[in-house]
Design a protein around this motif. Structure first.
Motif, PDB file in Angstrom:
ATOM      1  N   GLY A  32      90.434  -5.341 -41.203  1.00 27.62           N
ATOM      2  CA  GLY A  32      90.613  -6.732 -41.602  1.00 27.62           C
ATOM      3  C   GLY A  32      90.826  -6.864 -43.098  1.00 27.62           C
ATOM      4  O   GLY A  32      90.960  -5.868 -43.820  1.00 27.62           O
ATOM      5  N   PRO A  33      90.850  -8.112 -43.615  1.00 30.77           N
ATOM      6  CA  PRO A  33      91.216  -8.381 -45.018  1.00 30.77           C
ATOM      7  C   PRO A  33      90.320  -7.707 -46.052  1.00 30.77           C
ATOM      8  O   PRO A  33      90.773  -7.404 -47.149  1.00 30.77           O
ATOM      9  CB  PRO A  33      91.110  -9.910 -45.121  1.00 30.77           C
ATOM     10  N   ALA A  34      89.047  -7.487 -45.725  1.00 31.62           N
ATOM     11  CA  ALA A  34      88.122  -6.910 -46.706  1.00 31.62           C
ATOM     12  C   ALA A  34      87.813  -5.446 -46.434  1.00 31.62           C
ATOM     13  O   ALA A  34      86.807  -4.919 -46.906  1.00 31.62           O
ATOM     14  CB  ALA A  34      86.826  -7.721 -46.740  1.00 31.62           C
ATOM     15  N   ALA A  35      88.692  -4.767 -45.705  1.00 31.97           N
ATOM     16  CA  ALA A  35      88.458  -3.356 -45.371  1.00 31.97           C
ATOM     17  C   ALA A  35      88.419  -2.471 -46.616  1.00 31.97           C
ATOM     18  O   ALA A  35      87.720  -1.455 -46.643  1.00 31.97           O
ATOM     19  CB  ALA A  35      89.537  -2.855 -44.414  1.00 31.97           C
ATOM     20  N   THR A  36      89.155  -2.849 -47.656  1.00 36.06           N
ATOM     21  CA  THR A  36      89.160  -2.048 -48.890  1.00 36.06           C
ATOM     22  C   THR A  36      87.822  -2.146 -49.618  1.00 36.06           C
ATOM     23  O   THR A  36      87.548  -1.375 -50.537  1.00 36.06           O
ATOM     24  CB  THR A  36      90.281  -2.504 -49.846  1.00 36.06           C
ATOM     25  N   ILE A  37      86.994  -3.101 -49.218  1.00 35.82           N
ATOM     26  CA  ILE A  37      85.636  -3.223 -49.753  1.00 35.82           C
ATOM     27  C   ILE A  37      84.642  -2.582 -48.786  1.00 35.82           C
ATOM     28  O   ILE A  37      83.774  -1.813 -49.170  1.00 35.82           O
ATOM     29  CB  ILE A  37      85.274  -4.705 -49.987  1.00 35.82           C
ATOM     30  N   GLY A  38      84.787  -2.922 -47.505  1.00 35.98           N
ATOM     31  CA  GLY A  38      83.842  -2.446 -46.505  1.00 35.98           C
ATOM     32  C   GLY A  38      83.873  -0.949 -46.286  1.00 35.98           C
ATOM     33  O   GLY A  38      82.825  -0.305 -46.128  1.00 35.98           O
ATOM     34  N   THR A  39      85.074  -0.353 -46.291  1.00 33.72           N
ATOM     35  CA  THR A  39      85.179   1.080 -46.004  1.00 33.72           C
ATOM     36  C   THR A  39      84.533   1.944 -47.085  1.00 33.72           C
ATOM     37  O   THR A  39      83.726   2.833 -46.766  1.00 33.72           O
ATOM     38  CB  THR A  39      86.644   1.487 -45.786  1.00 33.72           C
ATOM     39  N   PRO A  40      84.831   1.735 -48.378  1.00 31.85           N
ATOM     40  CA  PRO A  40      84.116   2.533 -49.379  1.00 31.85           C
ATOM     41  C   PRO A  40      82.617   2.261 -49.401  1.00 31.85           C
ATOM     42  O   PRO A  40      81.827   3.153 -49.711  1.00 31.85           O
ATOM     43  CB  PRO A  40      84.784   2.147 -50.701  1.00 31.85           C
ATOM     44  N   SER A  41      82.216   1.046 -49.031  1.00 34.02           N
ATOM     45  CA  SER A  41      80.782   0.756 -48.935  1.00 34.02           C
ATOM     46  C   SER A  41      80.136   1.629 -47.870  1.00 34.02           C
ATOM     47  O   SER A  41      79.040   2.172 -48.058  1.00 34.02           O
ATOM     48  CB  SER A  41      80.561  -0.729 -48.601  1.00 34.02           C
ATOM     49  N   LYS A  42      80.820   1.790 -46.743  1.00 33.64           N
ATOM     50  CA  LYS A  42      80.313   2.657 -45.670  1.00 33.64           C
ATOM     51  C   LYS A  42      80.212   4.100 -46.157  1.00 33.64           C
ATOM     52  O   LYS A  42      79.220   4.802 -45.888  1.00 33.64           O
ATOM     53  CB  LYS A  42      81.244   2.592 -44.464  1.00 33.64           C
ATOM     54  N   LEU A  43      81.225   4.564 -46.893  1.00 35.82           N
ATOM     55  CA  LEU A  43      81.217   5.931 -47.395  1.00 35.82           C
ATOM     56  C   LEU A  43      80.046   6.161 -48.349  1.00 35.82           C
ATOM     57  O   LEU A  43      79.411   7.226 -48.330  1.00 35.82           O
ATOM     58  CB  LEU A  43      82.541   6.232 -48.104  1.00 35.82           C
ATOM     59  N   VAL A  44      79.751   5.162 -49.160  1.00 31.44           N
ATOM     60  CA  VAL A  44      78.640   5.280 -50.105  1.00 31.44           C
ATOM     61  C   VAL A  44      77.307   5.341 -49.366  1.00 31.44           C
ATOM     62  O   VAL A  44      76.432   6.158 -49.700  1.00 31.44           O
ATOM     63  CB  VAL A  44      78.652   4.113 -51.113  1.00 31.44           C
ATOM     64  N   VAL A  45      77.133   4.493 -48.367  1.00 32.36           N
ATOM     65  CA  VAL A  45      75.900   4.509 -47.586  1.00 32.36           C
ATOM     66  C   VAL A  45      75.709   5.882 -46.942  1.00 32.36           C
ATOM     67  O   VAL A  45      74.605   6.449 -46.956  1.00 32.36           O
ATOM     68  CB  VAL A  45      75.911   3.399 -46.515  1.00 32.36           C
ATOM     69  N   GLN A  46      76.785   6.448 -46.389  1.00 27.41           N
ATOM     70  CA  GLN A  46      76.695   7.779 -45.785  1.00 27.41           C
ATOM     71  C   GLN A  46      76.373   8.831 -46.845  1.00 27.41           C
ATOM     72  O   GLN A  46      75.588   9.760 -46.588  1.00 27.41           O
ATOM     73  CB  GLN A  46      78.016   8.123 -45.091  1.00 27.41           C
ATOM     74  N   MET A  47      76.964   8.688 -48.024  1.00 33.01           N
ATOM     75  CA  MET A  47      76.707   9.614 -49.123  1.00 33.01           C
ATOM     76  C   MET A  47      75.229   9.618 -49.500  1.00 33.01           C
ATOM     77  O   MET A  47      74.621  10.682 -49.704  1.00 33.01           O
ATOM     78  CB  MET A  47      77.568   9.216 -50.329  1.00 33.01           C
ATOM     79  N   VAL A  48      74.637   8.438 -49.565  1.00 34.01           N
ATOM     80  CA  VAL A  48      73.218   8.329 -49.917  1.00 34.01           C
ATOM     81  C   VAL A  48      72.352   8.937 -48.818  1.00 34.01           C
ATOM     82  O   VAL A  48      71.389   9.667 -49.100  1.00 34.01           O
ATOM     83  CB  VAL A  48      72.827   6.856 -50.153  1.00 34.01           C
ATOM     84  N   VAL A  49      72.681   8.650 -47.584  1.00 32.92           N
ATOM     85  CA  VAL A  49      71.899   9.194 -46.471  1.00 32.92           C
ATOM     86  C   VAL A  49      71.989  10.715 -46.449  1.00 32.92           C
ATOM     87  O   VAL A  49      70.987  11.407 -46.211  1.00 32.92           O
ATOM     88  CB  VAL A  49      72.377   8.576 -45.134  1.00 32.92           C
ATOM     89  N   ASP A  50      73.167  11.267 -46.706  1.00 33.20           N
ATOM     90  CA  ASP A  50      73.311  12.724 -46.792  1.00 33.20           C
ATOM     91  C   ASP A  50      72.399  13.287 -47.887  1.00 33.20           C
ATOM     92  O   ASP A  50      71.729  14.308 -47.695  1.00 33.20           O
ATOM     93  CB  ASP A  50      74.759  13.103 -47.104  1.00 33.20           C
ATOM     94  N   LYS A  51      72.386  12.604 -49.015  1.00 30.90           N
ATOM     95  CA  LYS A  51      71.560  13.047 -50.151  1.00 30.90           C
ATOM     96  C   LYS A  51      70.075  13.046 -49.773  1.00 30.90           C
ATOM     97  O   LYS A  51      69.356  14.016 -50.033  1.00 30.90           O
ATOM     98  CB  LYS A  51      71.801  12.111 -51.345  1.00 30.90           C
ATOM     99  N   ILE A  52      69.636  11.970 -49.145  1.00 31.71           N
ATOM    100  CA  ILE A  52      68.228  11.856 -48.753  1.00 31.71           C
ATOM    101  C   ILE A  52      67.874  12.914 -47.706  1.00 31.71           C
ATOM    102  O   ILE A  52      66.833  13.569 -47.794  1.00 31.71           O
ATOM    103  CB  ILE A  52      67.940  10.437 -48.211  1.00 31.71           C
ATOM    104  N   ASN A  53      68.737  13.102 -46.723  1.00 30.70           N
ATOM    105  CA  ASN A  53      68.455  14.081 -45.663  1.00 30.70           C
ATOM    106  C   ASN A  53      68.452  15.508 -46.190  1.00 30.70           C
ATOM    107  O   ASN A  53      67.649  16.343 -45.761  1.00 30.70           O
ATOM    108  CB  ASN A  53      69.454  13.927 -44.519  1.00 30.70           C
ATOM    109  N   GLN A  54      69.341  15.803 -47.139  1.00 31.07           N
ATOM    110  CA  GLN A  54      69.377  17.141 -47.738  1.00 31.07           C
ATOM    111  C   GLN A  54      68.108  17.423 -48.539  1.00 31.07           C
ATOM    112  O   GLN A  54      67.709  18.581 -48.710  1.00 31.07           O
ATOM    113  CB  GLN A  54      70.607  17.276 -48.633  1.00 31.07           C
ATOM    114  N   GLU A  55      67.473  16.362 -49.000  1.00 31.72           N
ATOM    115  CA  GLU A  55      66.230  16.504 -49.762  1.00 31.72           C
ATOM    116  C   GLU A  55      64.996  16.466 -48.859  1.00 31.72           C
ATOM    117  O   GLU A  55      63.867  16.402 -49.354  1.00 31.72           O
ATOM    118  CB  GLU A  55      66.160  15.401 -50.824  1.00 31.72           C
ATOM    119  N   GLY A  56      65.205  16.472 -47.553  1.00 28.65           N
ATOM    120  CA  GLY A  56      64.082  16.515 -46.614  1.00 28.65           C
ATOM    121  C   GLY A  56      63.822  15.239 -45.851  1.00 28.65           C
ATOM    122  O   GLY A  56      62.837  15.140 -45.109  1.00 28.65           O
TER     123      GLY A  56
END
Length: 382
Positions: A32-56
């Motif tokens: 939709g119209p705000a996909a250029t905002i929503g998609t990188p937001s999703k990538l960032v959330v996944q990036m943070v979760v990966d970081k937290i999980n890698q740290e235990g």
């Protein structure tokens, strides 16, 4: 023997519980119209979760994201939120992307009593009063009123007191219109003209032609997404010389890409993320922002498709704030809600958050800087 079996069963139950993932629901505009905002937001959330999980993980438990696409549709957003809460049994929600979808799910969130940290720009989701209770609803982007105050303080400093405003007809635009009108007298600002457009419009020359003859000293546009770039192009096309000021949702290389040369000289309030290289070493946010940029660019290379924008920072802050609360109190909903509400001194990408029961955002005007597009990039406004 039975005692040994009982102890073994307790150990197994304890181990299984410790390893059980903590489910976090994520509802964003992935199309939709705000996909250029929503998609990188999703990538960032996944990036943070990966970081937290890698740290235990958190207290030995990994985080697991359950993601839904609102498609920018309020009805779809509500449906996705219900599915994540009732079927997937998530502990909390992150998102959605826009004020309209945020308001569409807010009533359900409050009724279901599910802690939710939104990434929407508008005030209504945490405004209370006629907008309904917000006990379970929080948000990381600055309030509209905070961004308006930053803009008006800048204009007052520059002795520009007669302005025209051009706002979108969606919930975010309406919220901007309300706050621009409400706060103008406080800063000695006179609104010379007020025009509106639909977020799907690609030609605002009719509205801008009306504004041209009002004697306005500056033009404020309140929208996110491509519509703001069309306004910039139309301003250039009509050879309007008054400064164009966009809202805090537009500091984004995508805006410059869409607007092209018409973006040059445009002003907007922005988080410090967009001027990270120019922050003094004494700024408490600098190290956090640099860590974010390193992960985003050097480790995950997300910038190759989605250059860093302010919304990326809002997503980081939302998931980090939630993770901090889970780390303190676990996943009991009431305890988690209270822990988020009691957040103090949290140094995020978008500011230093200090929440209260009355303020479920916790950012002031000091979390924003006025920037100007110079040679295709953002620079602190002079």
């Amino acid at each position: 023997m039975w005692g040994a079996l009982f102890l073994a069963a307790l150990w197994w139950a304890s181990w299984a519980s410790a390893e059980e993932p903590i489910k976090i629901g994520v509802i964003l505009d992935l199309s939709g119209p705000a996909a250029t905002i929503g998609t990188p937001s999703k990538l960032v959330v996944q990036m943070v979760v990966d970081k937290i999980n890698q740290e235990g993980g958190i207290n030995g438990r990994p985080l697991e994201l359950v993601i839904g696409d609102t498609e920018g549709d309020p009805a779809k957003a509500l449906m996705v939120a219900k599915r994540l809460v009732e079927k997937d049994q998530v502990a909390a929600l992150i998102g959605p992307t826009r004020t309209g979808t945020g308001m569409a799910v807010k009533g359900y969130i409050e009724k279901a009593e599910i802690p939710t940290i939104m990434t929407v720009g508008g005030d209504p989701v945490i405004a209370g009063g006629p907008f309904g209770p917000f006990r379970w609803t929080f948000k990381t982007p600055q309030r509209t009123s905070v961004a308006v105050k930053k803009v008006y303080a800048y204009l007052k400093e520059k002795c520009l007191t007669r302005v025209a405003i051009l706002t979108a007809t969606d919930e975010f635009g309406k919220d901007g219109l309300d706050r621009l009108k409400q706060l103008a007298p406080e800063y000695g600002i006179e609104i010379a003209a007020s025009e509106a457009f639909d977020v799907a419009d690609t030609d605002m020359t009719t509205q801008l032609t009306k504004i041209r003859d009002t004697g306005a000293q500056a033009l404020i546009c309140w929208t996110i997404g491509p519509a703001g770039a069309w306004v910039a192009k139309n301003v250039r096309q009509l050879a309007l010389t008054l400064p164009l000021i966009q809202c805090h949702g537009q500091p984004d290389p995508k805006y410059v890409e869409l607007a092209g040369v018409a973006a040059e000289g445009n002003l907007m309030p922005s988080t410090k993320l967009m001027v990270a290289d120019q922050l003094p070493d004494t700024d408490p946010q600098k190290a956090v922002i640099q860590d974010f940029i390193h992960l985003y660019k050097d480790v995950y290379h997300y910038d190759r498709q989605y250059p860093i924008n302010t919304h990326c920072g809002y997503a980081w802050d939302a998931i980090m704030m939630l993770a901090n609360a889970v780390r303190q109190v676990g996943t009991d909903r009431e305890a988690l809600r209270s822990a988020i509400e009691e957040t103090k001194g949290f140094v995020g990408i978008s500011g230093i958050y200090n929440l209260t029961p009355e303020d479920h955002n916790g950012l002031g005007t000091d979390s924003l800087v006025m920037i100007q597009v110079v040679d295709g990039g953002g620079q602190p406004a002079q």
